[in-house]
Design an enzyme around this catalytic site. Sequence first.
Site, PDB file in Angstrom:
ATOM      1  N   THR A  49      -6.313  -9.052  -0.363  1.00 51.48           N
ATOM      2  CA  THR A  49      -4.931  -9.064  -0.835  1.00 51.48           C
ATOM      3  C   THR A  49      -4.091  -9.698   0.260  1.00 51.48           C
ATOM      4  O   THR A  49      -4.550  -9.864   1.409  1.00 51.48           O
ATOM      5  CB  THR A  49      -4.432  -7.632  -1.099  1.00 51.48           C
ATOM      6  OG1 THR A  49      -4.473  -6.902   0.128  1.00 51.48           O
ATOM      7  CG2 THR A  49      -5.254  -6.933  -2.168  1.00 51.48           C
ATOM      8  N   ILE A  94      -8.602  -8.115  -4.829  1.00 49.06           N
ATOM      9  CA  ILE A  94      -9.036  -6.716  -4.930  1.00 49.06           C
ATOM     10  C   ILE A  94      -8.027  -5.860  -4.197  1.00 49.06           C
ATOM     11  O   ILE A  94      -7.508  -6.259  -3.154  1.00 49.06           O
ATOM     12  CB  ILE A  94     -10.447  -6.524  -4.346  1.00 49.06           C
ATOM     13  CG1 ILE A  94     -10.917  -5.105  -4.537  1.00 49.06           C
ATOM     14  CG2 ILE A  94     -10.529  -6.915  -2.902  1.00 49.06           C
ATOM     15  CD1 ILE A  94     -12.364  -4.885  -4.191  1.00 49.06           C
ATOM     16  N   CYS A  95      -7.716  -4.731  -4.732  1.00 48.81           N
ATOM     17  CA  CYS A  95      -6.782  -3.804  -4.073  1.00 48.81           C
ATOM     18  C   CYS A  95      -7.578  -2.718  -3.386  1.00 48.81           C
ATOM     19  O   CYS A  95      -8.398  -2.048  -4.009  1.00 48.81           O
ATOM     20  CB  CYS A  95      -5.845  -3.171  -5.094  1.00 48.81           C
ATOM     21  SG  CYS A  95      -4.773  -4.376  -5.889  1.00 48.81           S
ATOM     22  N   LEU A  96      -7.345  -2.553  -2.101  1.00 52.42           N
ATOM     23  CA  LEU A  96      -8.042  -1.533  -1.332  1.00 52.42           C
ATOM     24  C   LEU A  96      -7.064  -0.484  -0.856  1.00 52.42           C
ATOM     25  O   LEU A  96      -5.959  -0.719  -0.608  1.00 52.42           O
ATOM     26  CB  LEU A  96      -8.763  -2.140  -0.129  1.00 52.42           C
ATOM     27  CG  LEU A  96      -9.844  -3.151  -0.455  1.00 52.42           C
ATOM     28  CD1 LEU A  96     -10.395  -3.736   0.834  1.00 52.42           C
ATOM     29  CD2 LEU A  96     -10.962  -2.533  -1.249  1.00 52.42           C
TER      30      LEU A  96
END
EC number: 2.8.1.-
Length: 96
Positions: A49, A94-96
């Site tokens: 991101t 992708i969201c982490l």
Amino acid sequence: MNNNNTQQKWNTKYALKIAKKENIIMTENHWEIIYLIRKIYFKYNINPTNRILLKIIKKEIGNNKSNNLYLLSLFPHGIIKQANKIAGLPTSTICL
């Protein structure tokens, strides 16, 4: 061409062709970000991101380049979108 073929065929000539279509003239600063994004992708199998990318830039390249204004000056139509496209990577994040 699907993403796997793009990733396998990626090289600097391909990147320059895509950059030209995006109206970006590649400089050393652009390449620095492109190679870092590719490194992250192939090491962790993710697209970072924007927030994660900024943290990694700060750690690996330097604080002076780890801000949105700098990255937008390089990739004005979306840091992740344009950089991933030029790097031959998928544009999803992708969201982490």
